[in-house]
Design a protein around this motif. Structure first.
Motif, PDB file in Angstrom:
ATOM      1  N   ALA A  81       0.755  -1.119   0.156  1.00 55.41           N
ATOM      2  CA  ALA A  81      -0.053  -0.021  -0.083  1.00 55.41           C
ATOM      3  C   ALA A  81       0.956   1.365   0.009  1.00 55.41           C
ATOM      4  O   ALA A  81       2.238   1.161   0.115  1.00 55.41           O
ATOM      5  CB  ALA A  81      -0.976  -0.033   1.309  1.00 55.41           C
ATOM      6  N   SER A  82       0.233   2.326  -0.315  1.00 56.96           N
ATOM      7  CA  SER A  82       1.098   3.912  -0.282  1.00 56.96           C
ATOM      8  C   SER A  82       0.274   4.730   0.334  1.00 56.96           C
ATOM      9  O   SER A  82      -1.051   4.758   0.532  1.00 56.96           O
ATOM     10  CB  SER A  82       1.276   4.091  -1.530  1.00 56.96           C
ATOM     11  OG  SER A  82       0.018   4.117  -2.568  1.00 56.96           O
ATOM     12  N   TYR A  83       1.058   5.724   0.815  1.00 58.85           N
ATOM     13  CA  TYR A  83       0.504   7.050   1.201  1.00 58.85           C
ATOM     14  C   TYR A  83       1.390   8.075   1.448  1.00 58.85           C
ATOM     15  O   TYR A  83       2.552   7.708   1.187  1.00 58.85           O
ATOM     16  CB  TYR A  83      -0.078   6.699   2.548  1.00 58.85           C
ATOM     17  CG  TYR A  83       0.770   6.629   3.784  1.00 58.85           C
ATOM     18  CD1 TYR A  83       1.226   7.701   4.642  1.00 58.85           C
ATOM     19  CD2 TYR A  83       1.831   5.556   4.077  1.00 58.85           C
ATOM     20  CE1 TYR A  83       2.001   7.786   5.546  1.00 58.85           C
ATOM     21  CE2 TYR A  83       2.747   5.613   4.726  1.00 58.85           C
ATOM     22  CZ  TYR A  83       3.115   6.664   5.838  1.00 58.85           C
ATOM     23  OH  TYR A  83       3.939   6.591   6.753  1.00 58.85           O
ATOM     24  N   ALA A  84       0.764   9.323   1.858  1.00 52.21           N
ATOM     25  CA  ALA A  84       1.908  10.490   1.954  1.00 52.21           C
ATOM     26  C   ALA A  84       1.717  10.803   3.114  1.00 52.21           C
ATOM     27  O   ALA A  84       0.554  10.882   3.882  1.00 52.21           O
ATOM     28  CB  ALA A  84       1.361  11.701   0.876  1.00 52.21           C
ATOM     29  N   ASP A  85       2.843  11.164   3.816  1.00 51.51           N
ATOM     30  CA  ASP A  85       2.840  11.220   5.318  1.00 51.51           C
ATOM     31  C   ASP A  85       2.915  12.747   5.683  1.00 51.51           C
ATOM     32  O   ASP A  85       2.605  13.435   5.019  1.00 51.51           O
ATOM     33  CB  ASP A  85       4.131  10.497   6.047  1.00 51.51           C
ATOM     34  CG  ASP A  85       5.474  11.031   5.464  1.00 51.51           C
ATOM     35  OD1 ASP A  85       5.436  12.192   5.040  1.00 51.51           O
ATOM     36  OD2 ASP A  85       6.449  10.453   5.607  1.00 51.51           O
ATOM     37  N   GLN A  86       3.003  12.964   6.968  1.00 46.11           N
ATOM     38  CA  GLN A  86       2.740  14.259   7.539  1.00 46.11           C
ATOM     39  C   GLN A  86       3.877  15.254   7.124  1.00 46.11           C
ATOM     40  O   GLN A  86       3.800  16.348   6.966  1.00 46.11           O
ATOM     41  CB  GLN A  86       2.677  14.291   9.007  1.00 46.11           C
ATOM     42  CG  GLN A  86       3.948  13.913   9.731  1.00 46.11           C
ATOM     43  CD  GLN A  86       4.038  12.524  10.086  1.00 46.11           C
ATOM     44  OE1 GLN A  86       3.842  11.821   9.310  1.00 46.11           O
ATOM     45  NE2 GLN A  86       4.500  12.351  11.311  1.00 46.11           N
ATOM     46  N   ALA A  87       5.109  14.646   6.541  1.00 46.73           N
ATOM     47  CA  ALA A  87       6.182  15.570   6.119  1.00 46.73           C
ATOM     48  C   ALA A  87       6.037  15.860   4.772  1.00 46.73           C
ATOM     49  O   ALA A  87       6.904  16.268   4.056  1.00 46.73           O
ATOM     50  CB  ALA A  87       7.484  14.885   6.898  1.00 46.73           C
ATOM     51  N   TYR A 254      -2.705   6.289   6.602  1.00 47.19           N
ATOM     52  CA  TYR A 254      -3.842   6.006   6.032  1.00 47.19           C
ATOM     53  C   TYR A 254      -3.540   5.721   4.535  1.00 47.19           C
ATOM     54  O   TYR A 254      -3.544   6.582   3.487  1.00 47.19           O
ATOM     55  CB  TYR A 254      -4.983   7.041   6.150  1.00 47.19           C
ATOM     56  CG  TYR A 254      -6.325   6.802   5.429  1.00 47.19           C
ATOM     57  CD1 TYR A 254      -6.937   5.518   5.340  1.00 47.19           C
ATOM     58  CD2 TYR A 254      -6.815   7.919   4.757  1.00 47.19           C
ATOM     59  CE1 TYR A 254      -8.274   5.385   4.903  1.00 47.19           C
ATOM     60  CE2 TYR A 254      -7.963   7.704   4.193  1.00 47.19           C
ATOM     61  CZ  TYR A 254      -8.628   6.356   4.162  1.00 47.19           C
ATOM     62  OH  TYR A 254      -9.886   6.312   3.446  1.00 47.19           O
ATOM     63  N   MET A 255      -3.823   4.322   4.119  1.00 46.37           N
ATOM     64  CA  MET A 255      -2.936   3.843   2.956  1.00 46.37           C
ATOM     65  C   MET A 255      -4.036   3.333   1.765  1.00 46.37           C
ATOM     66  O   MET A 255      -4.906   2.687   2.316  1.00 46.37           O
ATOM     67  CB  MET A 255      -2.035   2.780   3.211  1.00 46.37           C
ATOM     68  CG  MET A 255      -0.844   3.479   4.288  1.00 46.37           C
ATOM     69  SD  MET A 255       0.497   2.232   4.387  1.00 46.37           S
ATOM     70  CE  MET A 255      -0.142   1.098   5.690  1.00 46.37           C
ATOM     71  N   ASN A 256      -3.647   3.412   0.668  1.00 44.81           N
ATOM     72  CA  ASN A 256      -4.503   2.732  -0.524  1.00 44.81           C
ATOM     73  C   ASN A 256      -3.590   1.623  -1.029  1.00 44.81           C
ATOM     74  O   ASN A 256      -2.429   1.696  -1.022  1.00 44.81           O
ATOM     75  CB  ASN A 256      -4.386   3.942  -1.724  1.00 44.81           C
ATOM     76  CG  ASN A 256      -5.243   5.177  -1.341  1.00 44.81           C
ATOM     77  OD1 ASN A 256      -6.280   5.054  -0.577  1.00 44.81           O
ATOM     78  ND2 ASN A 256      -4.583   6.140  -1.596  1.00 44.81           N
ATOM     79  N   VAL A 257      -4.305   0.559  -0.903  1.00 40.87           N
ATOM     80  CA  VAL A 257      -3.782  -0.872  -1.319  1.00 40.87           C
ATOM     81  C   VAL A 257      -3.533  -0.720  -2.822  1.00 40.87           C
ATOM     82  O   VAL A 257      -4.157  -0.293  -3.604  1.00 40.87           O
ATOM     83  CB  VAL A 257      -4.730  -1.951  -0.848  1.00 40.87           C
ATOM     84  CG1 VAL A 257      -4.259  -3.288  -1.300  1.00 40.87           C
ATOM     85  CG2 VAL A 257      -5.012  -1.794   0.690  1.00 40.87           C
ATOM     86  N   ASP A 261      -1.088  -6.202  -9.893  1.00 42.48           N
ATOM     87  CA  ASP A 261      -0.404  -5.822 -11.260  1.00 42.48           C
ATOM     88  C   ASP A 261       0.239  -4.311 -10.862  1.00 42.48           C
ATOM     89  O   ASP A 261       0.632  -3.654 -11.890  1.00 42.48           O
ATOM     90  CB  ASP A 261      -1.650  -5.816 -12.077  1.00 42.48           C
ATOM     91  CG  ASP A 261      -2.603  -4.785 -12.058  1.00 42.48           C
ATOM     92  OD1 ASP A 261      -2.584  -4.144 -10.891  1.00 42.48           O
ATOM     93  OD2 ASP A 261      -3.402  -4.721 -12.696  1.00 42.48           O
ATOM     94  N   GLY A 262       0.155  -3.867  -9.578  1.00 47.32           N
ATOM     95  CA  GLY A 262       0.629  -2.401  -9.585  1.00 47.32           C
ATOM     96  C   GLY A 262      -0.342  -1.472  -9.675  1.00 47.32           C
ATOM     97  O   GLY A 262       0.073  -0.025  -9.449  1.00 47.32           O
ATOM     98  N   SER A 263      -1.451  -1.454 -10.071  1.00 53.70           N
ATOM     99  CA  SER A 263      -2.483  -0.582 -10.049  1.00 53.70           C
ATOM    100  C   SER A 263      -3.198  -0.012  -8.860  1.00 53.70           C
ATOM    101  O   SER A 263      -3.025  -0.993  -7.702  1.00 53.70           O
ATOM    102  CB  SER A 263      -3.534  -0.967 -11.268  1.00 53.70           C
ATOM    103  OG  SER A 263      -4.268  -1.993 -10.696  1.00 53.70           O
ATOM    104  N   ALA A 264      -3.953   0.847  -8.723  1.00 56.04           N
ATOM    105  CA  ALA A 264      -4.577   1.370  -7.603  1.00 56.04           C
ATOM    106  C   ALA A 264      -5.821   0.196  -7.342  1.00 56.04           C
ATOM    107  O   ALA A 264      -6.345   0.053  -8.169  1.00 56.04           O
ATOM    108  CB  ALA A 264      -5.072   2.799  -7.732  1.00 56.04           C
ATOM    109  N   SER A 265      -6.155  -0.134  -6.261  1.00 50.37           N
ATOM    110  CA  SER A 265      -7.405  -0.874  -5.881  1.00 50.37           C
ATOM    111  C   SER A 265      -8.348   0.112  -5.321  1.00 50.37           C
ATOM    112  O   SER A 265      -8.134   1.126  -5.029  1.00 50.37           O
ATOM    113  CB  SER A 265      -6.761  -2.088  -4.762  1.00 50.37           C
ATOM    114  OG  SER A 265      -6.524  -1.660  -3.751  1.00 50.37           O
TER     115      SER A 265
END
Length: 346
Positions: A81-87, A254-257, A261-265
Protein backbone atom coordinates in the motif's frame (compact mmCIF):
# COMPACT_ATOMS: atom_id res chain seq x y z
CA UNK A 1 -23.16 -17.96 18.51
CA UNK A 2 -19.44 -18.53 19.12
CA UNK A 3 -17.03 -16.73 21.38
CA UNK A 4 -14.36 -14.78 19.51
CA UNK A 5 -11.83 -16.39 21.85
CA UNK A 6 -10.99 -19.89 20.59
CA UNK A 7 -11.80 -22.74 22.93
CA UNK A 8 -8.17 -23.71 23.56
CA UNK A 9 -7.40 -20.16 24.75
CA UNK A 10 -10.38 -19.78 27.06
CA UNK A 11 -9.54 -19.52 30.75
CA UNK A 12 -11.20 -18.58 34.02
CA UNK A 13 -11.86 -14.87 33.83
CA UNK A 14 -10.57 -12.51 36.46
CA UNK A 15 -11.61 -9.54 34.29
CA UNK A 16 -15.16 -9.47 33.01
CA UNK A 17 -16.53 -8.75 29.57
CA UNK A 18 -18.38 -5.51 28.88
CA UNK A 19 -21.61 -7.34 28.00
CA UNK A 20 -23.69 -10.06 29.71
CA UNK A 21 -23.50 -13.68 28.59
CA UNK A 22 -26.86 -13.43 26.81
CA UNK A 23 -25.87 -10.42 24.67
CA UNK A 24 -26.99 -10.70 21.04
CA UNK A 25 -25.14 -8.49 18.52
CA UNK A 26 -27.32 -6.65 15.99
CA UNK A 27 -25.52 -7.97 12.89
CA UNK A 28 -23.09 -10.81 12.11
CA UNK A 29 -19.31 -10.57 12.30
CA UNK A 30 -16.55 -13.15 12.19
CA UNK A 31 -12.96 -13.68 13.36
CA UNK A 32 -9.98 -15.54 11.92
CA UNK A 33 -9.25 -18.97 13.39
CA UNK A 34 -5.71 -20.32 13.47
CA UNK A 35 -4.81 -23.95 13.89
CA UNK A 36 -4.35 -24.64 17.63
CA UNK A 37 -0.70 -25.51 16.96
CA UNK A 38 -0.02 -21.90 15.85
CA UNK A 39 1.29 -20.15 18.95
CA UNK A 40 2.64 -16.97 17.34
CA UNK A 41 2.14 -14.97 14.20
CA UNK A 42 4.49 -12.43 12.64
CA UNK A 43 3.45 -9.17 11.00
CA UNK A 44 6.33 -7.25 9.41
CA UNK A 45 5.93 -3.81 7.82
CA UNK A 46 8.66 -2.98 5.30
CA UNK A 47 8.57 0.72 4.42
CA UNK A 48 10.20 2.69 1.65
CA UNK A 49 10.22 6.51 1.74
CA UNK A 50 11.22 9.33 -0.61
CA UNK A 51 10.42 12.98 -1.33
CA UNK A 52 9.41 14.22 -4.78
CA UNK A 53 9.87 12.02 -7.84
CA UNK A 54 10.68 8.41 -7.08
CA UNK A 55 14.46 7.85 -7.24
CA UNK A 56 15.64 5.02 -9.53
CA UNK A 57 16.63 3.00 -6.48
CA UNK A 58 13.10 3.02 -5.06
CA UNK A 59 11.48 0.73 -7.63
CA UNK A 60 14.49 -1.57 -7.67
CA UNK A 61 14.29 -1.86 -3.87
CA UNK A 62 10.65 -2.93 -4.11
CA UNK A 63 11.53 -5.54 -6.73
CA UNK A 64 14.35 -6.80 -4.53
CA UNK A 65 11.98 -7.08 -1.58
CA UNK A 66 9.49 -9.11 -3.62
CA UNK A 67 12.37 -11.37 -4.56
CA UNK A 68 13.25 -11.88 -0.89
CA UNK A 69 9.62 -12.73 -0.15
CA UNK A 70 9.67 -15.37 -2.90
CA UNK A 71 12.80 -16.99 -1.47
CA UNK A 72 13.13 -19.77 1.08
CA UNK A 73 11.38 -18.97 4.35
CA UNK A 74 9.43 -16.05 2.88
CA UNK A 75 5.98 -15.01 4.10
CA UNK A 76 2.78 -16.94 3.57
CA UNK A 77 1.09 -13.71 2.46
CA UNK A 78 2.03 -10.10 1.74
CA UNK A 79 0.35 -7.00 0.39
CA UNK A 80 1.44 -3.49 -0.52
CA UNK A 81 0.00 0.00 0.00
CA UNK A 82 1.05 3.64 -0.35
CA UNK A 83 0.42 6.98 1.34
CA UNK A 84 1.77 10.50 1.80
CA UNK A 85 2.92 11.20 5.35
CA UNK A 86 2.75 14.33 7.50
CA UNK A 87 6.09 15.59 6.19
CA UNK A 88 4.96 15.28 2.56
CA UNK A 89 7.07 12.20 1.82
CA UNK A 90 5.69 9.37 -0.28
CA UNK A 91 5.79 5.99 1.41
CA UNK A 92 5.27 2.47 0.08
CA UNK A 93 4.58 -0.07 2.82
CA UNK A 94 4.68 -3.80 2.23
CA UNK A 95 3.32 -5.90 5.08
CA UNK A 96 4.16 -9.59 5.27
CA UNK A 97 2.79 -12.34 7.51
CA UNK A 98 4.14 -15.61 8.88
CA UNK A 99 2.67 -18.25 11.20
CA UNK A 100 6.06 -19.86 11.91
CA UNK A 101 8.46 -17.73 13.97
CA UNK A 102 11.42 -20.06 13.42
CA UNK A 103 11.00 -19.76 9.66
CA UNK A 104 10.68 -15.98 9.96
CA UNK A 105 13.79 -15.62 12.13
CA UNK A 106 15.95 -17.54 9.67
CA UNK A 107 14.59 -15.48 6.77
CA UNK A 108 14.71 -12.10 8.53
CA UNK A 109 18.39 -11.94 9.47
CA UNK A 110 19.70 -11.56 5.89
CA UNK A 111 16.52 -9.77 4.70
CA UNK A 112 16.95 -7.08 7.34
CA UNK A 113 20.52 -6.41 6.20
CA UNK A 114 19.35 -6.18 2.59
CA UNK A 115 16.58 -3.71 3.54
CA UNK A 116 17.79 -1.41 6.33
CA UNK A 117 21.48 -2.29 6.12
CA UNK A 118 22.00 -0.79 2.69
CA UNK A 119 21.99 2.96 1.97
CA UNK A 120 20.13 3.93 -1.22
CA UNK A 121 20.44 7.46 -2.58
CA UNK A 122 17.30 9.50 -1.92
CA UNK A 123 15.49 6.58 -0.30
CA UNK A 124 14.69 5.81 3.32
CA UNK A 125 13.80 2.31 4.47
CA UNK A 126 12.29 0.97 7.65
CA UNK A 127 11.04 -2.26 9.13
CA UNK A 128 8.50 -2.58 11.95
CA UNK A 129 7.86 -6.10 13.25
CA UNK A 130 5.51 -7.64 15.79
CA UNK A 131 5.63 -11.34 16.60
CA UNK A 132 2.86 -11.75 19.18
CA UNK A 133 1.56 -14.88 20.79
CA UNK A 134 -1.96 -15.38 19.46
CA UNK A 135 -3.41 -14.65 22.90
CA UNK A 136 -2.37 -11.00 22.35
CA UNK A 137 -4.16 -10.61 19.04
CA UNK A 138 -7.66 -10.33 17.59
CA UNK A 139 -9.38 -9.88 14.24
CA UNK A 140 -12.87 -8.91 13.09
CA UNK A 141 -14.54 -9.22 9.67
CA UNK A 142 -17.90 -8.18 8.30
CA UNK A 143 -17.91 -11.08 5.82
CA UNK A 144 -16.56 -14.60 5.59
CA UNK A 145 -15.27 -15.00 2.07
CA UNK A 146 -12.46 -12.48 1.66
CA UNK A 147 -9.80 -12.52 4.39
CA UNK A 148 -7.30 -9.67 4.54
CA UNK A 149 -4.03 -9.10 6.35
CA UNK A 150 -3.04 -11.68 8.92
CA UNK A 151 -6.31 -13.57 8.44
CA UNK A 152 -5.09 -14.79 5.05
CA UNK A 153 -2.64 -17.10 6.82
CA UNK A 154 -5.26 -18.39 9.29
CA UNK A 155 -6.88 -21.82 8.99
CA UNK A 156 -10.28 -20.27 8.26
CA UNK A 157 -13.04 -18.13 9.74
CA UNK A 158 -15.29 -18.60 12.74
CA UNK A 159 -19.06 -18.70 12.76
CA UNK A 160 -20.88 -15.62 14.02
CA UNK A 161 -19.21 -14.31 17.17
CA UNK A 162 -20.74 -12.57 20.16
CA UNK A 163 -18.08 -10.01 21.11
CA UNK A 164 -18.69 -7.15 18.70
CA UNK A 165 -20.92 -4.11 18.05
CA UNK A 166 -20.34 -2.59 21.48
CA UNK A 167 -17.65 -0.44 23.05
CA UNK A 168 -15.15 -2.81 24.59
CA UNK A 169 -15.65 -5.61 22.09
CA UNK A 170 -12.15 -5.15 20.71
CA UNK A 171 -10.63 -5.81 24.13
CA UNK A 172 -13.01 -8.69 24.84
CA UNK A 173 -11.87 -10.49 21.68
CA UNK A 174 -8.23 -10.57 22.82
CA UNK A 175 -7.71 -13.80 24.82
CA UNK A 176 -5.24 -12.18 27.23
CA UNK A 177 -7.94 -9.71 28.31
CA UNK A 178 -9.55 -12.50 30.30
CA UNK A 179 -6.89 -12.05 32.99
CA UNK A 180 -4.72 -9.02 32.11
CA UNK A 181 -5.41 -5.27 31.83
CA UNK A 182 -2.61 -5.01 29.23
CA UNK A 183 -1.46 -1.66 30.63
CA UNK A 184 1.62 -0.05 29.04
CA UNK A 185 4.92 0.02 30.88
CA UNK A 186 7.95 2.21 30.16
CA UNK A 187 8.71 4.83 27.51
CA UNK A 188 10.12 4.54 23.98
CA UNK A 189 13.90 4.82 23.68
CA UNK A 190 16.14 5.56 20.71
CA UNK A 191 19.07 3.23 19.99
CA UNK A 192 21.71 4.15 17.39
CA UNK A 193 23.43 1.49 15.32
CA UNK A 194 25.63 3.43 12.92
CA UNK A 195 23.31 5.02 10.39
CA UNK A 196 20.40 2.88 11.56
CA UNK A 197 18.01 4.05 14.25
CA UNK A 198 16.13 1.54 16.35
CA UNK A 199 13.28 2.29 18.70
CA UNK A 200 12.82 0.18 21.79
CA UNK A 201 9.18 0.80 22.59
CA UNK A 202 7.54 -0.60 25.74
CA UNK A 203 5.37 -3.37 27.05
CA UNK A 204 1.81 -3.61 25.69
CA UNK A 205 2.30 -1.39 22.66
CA UNK A 206 -0.83 -1.58 20.49
CA UNK A 207 -1.11 -1.98 16.70
CA UNK A 208 -4.31 -1.70 14.67
CA UNK A 209 -4.81 -2.31 10.96
CA UNK A 210 -8.37 -1.39 9.98
CA UNK A 211 -9.49 -1.75 6.38
CA UNK A 212 -12.21 -1.01 3.88
CA UNK A 213 -12.96 -2.76 0.57
CA UNK A 214 -15.53 -1.15 -1.74
CA UNK A 215 -14.62 -3.16 -4.85
CA UNK A 216 -17.93 -5.06 -4.83
CA UNK A 217 -20.13 -1.98 -4.48
CA UNK A 218 -22.38 -0.85 -7.32
CA UNK A 219 -22.53 2.73 -8.54
CA UNK A 220 -24.97 4.18 -6.01
CA UNK A 221 -23.35 2.52 -2.99
CA UNK A 222 -19.85 3.43 -4.18
CA UNK A 223 -20.90 7.07 -4.54
CA UNK A 224 -22.44 7.03 -1.05
CA UNK A 225 -19.25 5.60 0.45
CA UNK A 226 -16.84 7.87 -1.43
CA UNK A 227 -18.92 11.03 -0.92
CA UNK A 228 -20.28 10.59 2.60
CA UNK A 229 -18.08 8.14 4.52
CA UNK A 230 -14.55 8.22 3.09
CA UNK A 231 -13.99 11.98 3.57
CA UNK A 232 -14.98 11.69 7.24
CA UNK A 233 -12.72 8.66 7.64
CA UNK A 234 -9.85 10.54 5.98
CA UNK A 235 -10.37 13.51 8.32
CA UNK A 236 -10.01 11.22 11.34
CA UNK A 237 -6.99 9.46 9.87
CA UNK A 238 -5.32 12.81 9.12
CA UNK A 239 -5.98 13.94 12.70
CA UNK A 240 -4.22 10.86 14.06
CA UNK A 241 -1.35 11.32 11.60
CA UNK A 242 -0.82 14.99 12.44
CA UNK A 243 -2.00 15.37 16.03
CA UNK A 244 -2.37 11.86 17.42
CA UNK A 245 0.67 11.93 19.69
CA UNK A 246 -1.20 14.02 22.28
CA UNK A 247 -3.83 11.29 22.71
CA UNK A 248 -1.47 8.30 22.67
CA UNK A 249 -1.26 7.54 18.93
CA UNK A 250 2.44 7.41 18.11
CA UNK A 251 1.94 7.18 14.33
CA UNK A 252 -0.88 6.67 11.83
CA UNK A 253 -0.86 5.75 8.16
CA UNK A 254 -3.99 5.86 6.00
CA UNK A 255 -3.00 3.86 2.95
CA UNK A 256 -4.37 2.90 -0.44
CA UNK A 257 -3.79 -0.75 -1.28
CA UNK A 258 -1.82 -1.44 -4.47
CA UNK A 259 -3.17 -4.30 -6.56
CA UNK A 260 -0.92 -7.20 -7.55
CA UNK A 261 -0.41 -5.69 -11.02
CA UNK A 262 0.73 -2.38 -9.51
CA UNK A 263 -2.50 -0.49 -10.19
CA UNK A 264 -4.65 1.28 -7.60
CA UNK A 265 -7.28 -0.89 -5.92
CA UNK A 266 -10.60 -0.08 -4.30
CA UNK A 267 -9.23 -0.95 -0.89
CA UNK A 268 -7.68 1.13 1.88
CA UNK A 269 -6.60 0.68 5.46
CA UNK A 270 -5.44 2.68 8.42
CA UNK A 271 -2.47 1.35 10.38
CA UNK A 272 -1.40 2.93 13.64
CA UNK A 273 0.85 2.45 16.64
CA UNK A 274 -0.68 3.32 20.03
CA UNK A 275 0.74 3.69 23.51
CA UNK A 276 -1.94 1.31 24.73
CA UNK A 277 -5.17 -0.44 23.86
CA UNK A 278 -6.85 1.89 26.35
CA UNK A 279 -5.70 4.97 24.40
CA UNK A 280 -7.10 3.47 21.19
CA UNK A 281 -10.36 2.69 22.99
CA UNK A 282 -10.67 6.25 24.29
CA UNK A 283 -10.26 7.67 20.80
CA UNK A 284 -12.77 5.22 19.37
CA UNK A 285 -15.39 5.80 22.05
CA UNK A 286 -15.27 9.53 22.61
CA UNK A 287 -13.01 11.60 20.36
CA UNK A 288 -14.97 13.87 17.99
CA UNK A 289 -13.07 12.62 14.93
CA UNK A 290 -14.06 9.01 15.55
CA UNK A 291 -17.57 9.92 16.68
CA UNK A 292 -18.02 11.46 13.20
CA UNK A 293 -16.58 8.36 11.51
CA UNK A 294 -18.90 6.12 13.50
CA UNK A 295 -21.89 8.33 12.75
CA UNK A 296 -21.20 8.40 9.01
CA UNK A 297 -20.72 4.63 8.93
CA UNK A 298 -23.93 3.96 10.87
CA UNK A 299 -25.92 6.25 8.57
CA UNK A 300 -24.44 4.48 5.55
CA UNK A 301 -25.21 1.00 6.88
CA UNK A 302 -28.70 1.91 8.08
CA UNK A 303 -29.47 3.40 4.65
CA UNK A 304 -28.37 0.27 2.78
CA UNK A 305 -29.16 -2.43 5.33
CA UNK A 306 -28.29 -6.03 4.39
CA UNK A 307 -27.71 -5.02 0.76
CA UNK A 308 -24.49 -3.15 1.64
CA UNK A 309 -21.52 -4.57 -0.29
CA UNK A 310 -18.82 -2.64 1.59
CA UNK A 311 -16.46 -5.01 3.40
CA UNK A 312 -14.81 -4.02 6.68
CA UNK A 313 -12.15 -5.69 8.80
CA UNK A 314 -9.47 -5.05 11.35
CA UNK A 315 -6.68 -6.73 13.28
CA UNK A 316 -5.45 -5.55 16.68
CA UNK A 317 -2.37 -6.66 18.60
CA UNK A 318 -1.16 -5.71 22.07
CA UNK A 319 2.49 -6.76 21.99
CA UNK A 320 4.89 -7.57 24.80
CA UNK A 321 8.17 -5.65 24.79
CA UNK A 322 10.15 -8.66 23.54
CA UNK A 323 7.76 -9.16 20.61
CA UNK A 324 8.66 -5.86 18.90
CA UNK A 325 11.34 -4.60 16.52
CA UNK A 326 11.57 -1.12 14.90
CA UNK A 327 14.44 0.01 12.68
CA UNK A 328 14.86 3.03 10.37
CA UNK A 329 17.53 4.05 7.85
CA UNK A 330 17.64 7.50 6.22
CA UNK A 331 14.04 8.27 7.24
CA UNK A 332 12.76 11.61 8.50
CA UNK A 333 12.30 12.11 12.24
CA UNK A 334 8.51 11.64 12.29
CA UNK A 335 8.53 8.28 10.53
CA UNK A 336 6.64 5.56 12.37
CA UNK A 337 7.85 4.95 15.89
CA UNK A 338 10.60 7.57 15.54
CA UNK A 339 7.78 10.03 16.27
CA UNK A 340 7.42 8.44 19.71
CA UNK A 341 10.99 9.40 20.66
CA UNK A 342 11.28 12.97 21.91
CA UNK A 343 14.34 13.99 19.88
CA UNK A 344 16.02 12.39 16.92
CA UNK A 345 19.15 14.27 15.85
CA UNK A 346 21.69 13.53 13.19
Amino acid sequence: MESAIPLHLETTRTRHKRVPDDYQPPYPSFVARYKPAVNRVVMAYFGLQYSGAAPPGAMQALKDLAGLFAGEGGPSHWDRASYADQAGYDNVVTVAYWDDVTRFDAWFAPAREAWTGRVREGVGTFVEVLRPVVARHETLFSSLDRPEGVAVIADGMSGEVQEHAYWGGMRDRIPLSQTDAMAPGGSPELIRDGARLRVKAHDNLCLIRSGQDWSDTEASERKLYLDDVEPVLREGMDFLRDEGLAIGCYANRYMNVIAADGSASEKSYGQSWWKSLAALERWAESHPTHVRIFGAAMKYLSTLGPSAKLRLYHEVTVAAADEQFFEYLNCHAKTGMLAAVETVTA
